[in-house]
Design a protein around this motif. Structure first.
Motif, PDB file in Angstrom:
ATOM      1  N   LEU A   4       0.813  -1.213   0.000  1.00  0.00           N
ATOM      2  CA  LEU A   4       0.000   0.000   0.000  1.00  0.00           C
ATOM      3  C   LEU A   4       0.849   1.267   0.000  1.00  0.00           C
ATOM      4  O   LEU A   4       0.414   2.311  -0.486  1.00  0.00           O
ATOM      5  N   SER A   5       2.072   1.181   0.545  1.00  0.00           N
ATOM      6  CA  SER A   5       2.908   2.374   0.663  1.00  0.00           C
ATOM      7  C   SER A   5       3.925   2.519  -0.458  1.00  0.00           C
ATOM      8  O   SER A   5       4.691   3.474  -0.472  1.00  0.00           O
ATOM      9  N   MET A   6       3.938   1.610  -1.424  1.00  0.00           N
ATOM     10  CA  MET A   6       4.914   1.676  -2.506  1.00  0.00           C
ATOM     11  C   MET A   6       4.676   2.880  -3.403  1.00  0.00           C
ATOM     12  O   MET A   6       3.543   3.321  -3.599  1.00  0.00           O
ATOM     13  N   GLY A   7       5.766   3.401  -3.967  1.00  0.00           N
ATOM     14  CA  GLY A   7       5.667   4.535  -4.879  1.00  0.00           C
ATOM     15  C   GLY A   7       5.118   4.156  -6.236  1.00  0.00           C
ATOM     16  O   GLY A   7       4.597   5.006  -6.965  1.00  0.00           O
ATOM     17  N   ASP A   8       5.255   2.874  -6.614  1.00  0.00           N
ATOM     18  CA  ASP A   8       4.668   2.395  -7.858  1.00  0.00           C
ATOM     19  C   ASP A   8       3.238   1.944  -7.601  1.00  0.00           C
ATOM     20  O   ASP A   8       2.827   1.689  -6.460  1.00  0.00           O
ATOM     21  N   ALA A   9       2.477   1.847  -8.687  1.00  0.00           N
ATOM     22  CA  ALA A   9       1.108   1.342  -8.574  1.00  0.00           C
ATOM     23  C   ALA A   9       1.147  -0.174  -8.369  1.00  0.00           C
ATOM     24  O   ALA A   9       1.935  -0.882  -9.015  1.00  0.00           O
ATOM     25  N   VAL A  10       0.305  -0.664  -7.496  1.00  0.00           N
ATOM     26  CA  VAL A  10       0.269  -2.096  -7.172  1.00  0.00           C
ATOM     27  C   VAL A  10      -1.174  -2.583  -7.142  1.00  0.00           C
ATOM     28  O   VAL A  10      -2.034  -1.942  -6.525  1.00  0.00           O
ATOM     29  N   ILE A  11      -1.438  -3.685  -7.827  1.00  0.00           N
ATOM     30  CA  ILE A  11      -2.726  -4.370  -7.740  1.00  0.00           C
ATOM     31  C   ILE A  11      -2.437  -5.843  -7.479  1.00  0.00           C
ATOM     32  O   ILE A  11      -1.585  -6.441  -8.137  1.00  0.00           O
ATOM     33  N   THR A  12      -3.132  -6.425  -6.518  1.00  0.00           N
ATOM     34  CA  THR A  12      -3.015  -7.861  -6.291  1.00  0.00           C
ATOM     35  C   THR A  12      -4.358  -8.528  -6.562  1.00  0.00           C
ATOM     36  O   THR A  12      -5.414  -7.931  -6.375  1.00  0.00           O
ATOM     37  N   ALA A  13      -4.266  -9.757  -7.023  1.00  0.00           N
ATOM     38  CA  ALA A  13      -5.474 -10.545  -7.289  1.00  0.00           C
ATOM     39  C   ALA A  13      -5.247 -11.960  -6.785  1.00  0.00           C
ATOM     40  O   ALA A  13      -4.111 -12.444  -6.731  1.00  0.00           O
ATOM     41  N   ASP A  14      -6.338 -12.639  -6.405  1.00  0.00           N
ATOM     42  CA  ASP A  14      -6.196 -14.017  -5.935  1.00  0.00           C
ATOM     43  C   ASP A  14      -6.155 -14.972  -7.134  1.00  0.00           C
ATOM     44  O   ASP A  14      -6.234 -14.547  -8.294  1.00  0.00           O
ATOM     45  N   LYS A  15      -6.045 -16.266  -6.849  1.00  0.00           N
ATOM     46  CA  LYS A  15      -5.887 -17.242  -7.934  1.00  0.00           C
ATOM     47  C   LYS A  15      -7.147 -17.387  -8.781  1.00  0.00           C
ATOM     48  O   LYS A  15      -7.107 -17.955  -9.876  1.00  0.00           O
ATOM     49  N   ASP A  16      -8.267 -16.852  -8.288  1.00  0.00           N
ATOM     50  CA  ASP A  16      -9.505 -16.868  -9.066  1.00  0.00           C
ATOM     51  C   ASP A  16      -9.677 -15.595  -9.902  1.00  0.00           C
ATOM     52  O   ASP A  16     -10.715 -15.412 -10.553  1.00  0.00           O
ATOM     53  N   GLY A  17      -8.665 -14.723  -9.837  1.00  0.00           N
ATOM     54  CA  GLY A  17      -8.720 -13.506 -10.650  1.00  0.00           C
ATOM     55  C   GLY A  17      -9.516 -12.385 -10.024  1.00  0.00           C
ATOM     56  O   GLY A  17      -9.873 -11.427 -10.713  1.00  0.00           O
ATOM     57  N   LYS A  18      -9.783 -12.457  -8.711  1.00  0.00           N
ATOM     58  CA  LYS A  18     -10.512 -11.398  -8.025  1.00  0.00           C
ATOM     59  C   LYS A  18      -9.531 -10.434  -7.372  1.00  0.00           C
ATOM     60  O   LYS A  18      -8.564 -10.841  -6.727  1.00  0.00           O
ATOM     61  N   VAL A  19      -9.782  -9.141  -7.540  1.00  0.00           N
ATOM     62  CA  VAL A  19      -8.886  -8.117  -7.003  1.00  0.00           C
ATOM     63  C   VAL A  19      -8.973  -8.085  -5.484  1.00  0.00           C
ATOM     64  O   VAL A  19     -10.062  -8.164  -4.903  1.00  0.00           O
ATOM     65  N   SER A  20      -7.803  -7.958  -4.837  1.00  0.00           N
ATOM     66  CA  SER A  20      -7.787  -7.868  -3.385  1.00  0.00           C
ATOM     67  C   SER A  20      -7.229  -6.530  -2.899  1.00  0.00           C
ATOM     68  O   SER A  20      -7.787  -5.918  -1.987  1.00  0.00           O
ATOM     69  N   ILE A  21      -6.126  -6.076  -3.505  1.00  0.00           N
ATOM     70  CA  ILE A  21      -5.512  -4.818  -3.067  1.00  0.00           C
ATOM     71  C   ILE A  21      -5.281  -3.912  -4.270  1.00  0.00           C
ATOM     72  O   ILE A  21      -4.803  -4.346  -5.318  1.00  0.00           O
ATOM     73  N   VAL A  22      -5.646  -2.642  -4.102  1.00  0.00           N
ATOM     74  CA  VAL A  22      -5.313  -1.598  -5.075  1.00  0.00           C
ATOM     75  C   VAL A  22      -4.710  -0.451  -4.268  1.00  0.00           C
ATOM     76  O   VAL A  22      -5.426   0.208  -3.500  1.00  0.00           O
ATOM     77  N   ASN A  23      -3.395  -0.237  -4.391  1.00  0.00           N
ATOM     78  CA  ASN A  23      -2.789   0.805  -3.560  1.00  0.00           C
ATOM     79  C   ASN A  23      -3.139   2.193  -4.088  1.00  0.00           C
ATOM     80  O   ASN A  23      -3.784   2.344  -5.138  1.00  0.00           O
ATOM     81  N   ALA A  24      -2.708   3.226  -3.372  1.00  0.00           N
ATOM     82  CA  ALA A  24      -3.137   4.600  -3.683  1.00  0.00           C
ATOM     83  C   ALA A  24      -2.718   5.028  -5.085  1.00  0.00           C
ATOM     84  O   ALA A  24      -3.489   5.693  -5.798  1.00  0.00           O
ATOM     85  N   VAL A  25      -1.493   4.656  -5.502  1.00  0.00           N
ATOM     86  CA  VAL A  25      -1.016   5.056  -6.825  1.00  0.00           C
ATOM     87  C   VAL A  25      -1.843   4.369  -7.911  1.00  0.00           C
ATOM     88  O   VAL A  25      -2.233   4.983  -8.912  1.00  0.00           O
TER      89      VAL A  25
END
Length: 232
Positions: A4-25
């Protein structure tokens, strides 16, 4: 917390393709807030396209889940935000593994590539063009001469020109006036030549025009048009 605190944009998804984390960037670039994106299919939030002419939509999540390997440093890609804006990006995608090595998700790290792409385009432009006139430079001309020197481009004509009295103009009125004369000469040549002709500044007051598929007679007509334009 780290993602969440990274300077780059980060999106994580689970193995079913559902989004879990979208950081501020990532929220800023995609237009999707964490609350809106969580649980949605990855391809709805992270719409990524090739920058190639076909602009096919891609889904890197499937590739990572299928191969189990990271996809690193992809460029020439664009994403479409929630609002329909197209943003050039660099991105990488890596599998998220548990303690047993099983893949239970994918993390995507990406950044806005707009400024870097513009800088690269500017550097490439300057490497091929004369800064004063905007015409091609000698380096580009010599490369194009090699490329166009083929049977299908014959007859291949070349026109050499120079601006008379440039030194006298520079001495009498200053280099600013001499630069304006060269710029005006470049404008006239661009106006009187065809779109396929290669016009280059070859030296200080020297210009060269490469005319593929042009006979000497046709080249002579181009020269006459240029002379007439200079006289007016």
């Amino acid at each position: 917390a780290t993602l969440l605190s990274m300077g780059d944009a980060v999106i994580t998804a689970d193995k079913d393709g559902k989004v879990s984390i979208v950081n501020a960037v990532a929220q800023k670039l995609t237009g999707w807030a964490q609350e809106e994106a969580a649980g949605k299919p990855f391809h709805e939030i992270f719409r990524i396209y090739s920058a190639a002419p076909d602009e096919k939509e891609r889904n890197p999540l499937n590739k990572v889940l299928k191969t189990g390997e990271a996809v690193q440093d992809q460029s020439d890609l664009t994403i479409m935000s929630k609002w329909g804006a197209r943003i050039p990006i660099e991105d990488s995608a890596s599998p998220i593994r548990d303690e047993n090595g099983n893949i239970n998700g994918v993390v995507f790290v990406f950044r806005d590539y707009t400024e870097k792409k513009e800088r690269q385009a500017r550097i490439e432009y300057l490497s091929l063009h004369d800064q004063l006139t905007g015409l091609y430079n000698r380096r580009f001309f010599e490369e194009e001469l090699k490329r166009l020197d083929t049977v299908r481009n014959l007859p291949l004509s070349i026109i050499m020109l120079d601006v008379n009295g440039l030194k006298l103009i520079n001495d009498a009125f200053g280099h600013t006036m001499g630069d304006l004369v060269l710029q005006r000469a470049a404008i006239i040549m661009n106006e009187e030549c065809r779109s396929d002709d290669i016009i280059a500044r070859f030296g200080g007051d020297e210009f060269v025009i490469l005319l593929p598929g042009t006979s000497p007679e046709e080249a002579e007509r181009v020269v006459k048009r240029i002379y007439n334009a200079f006289e007016t």
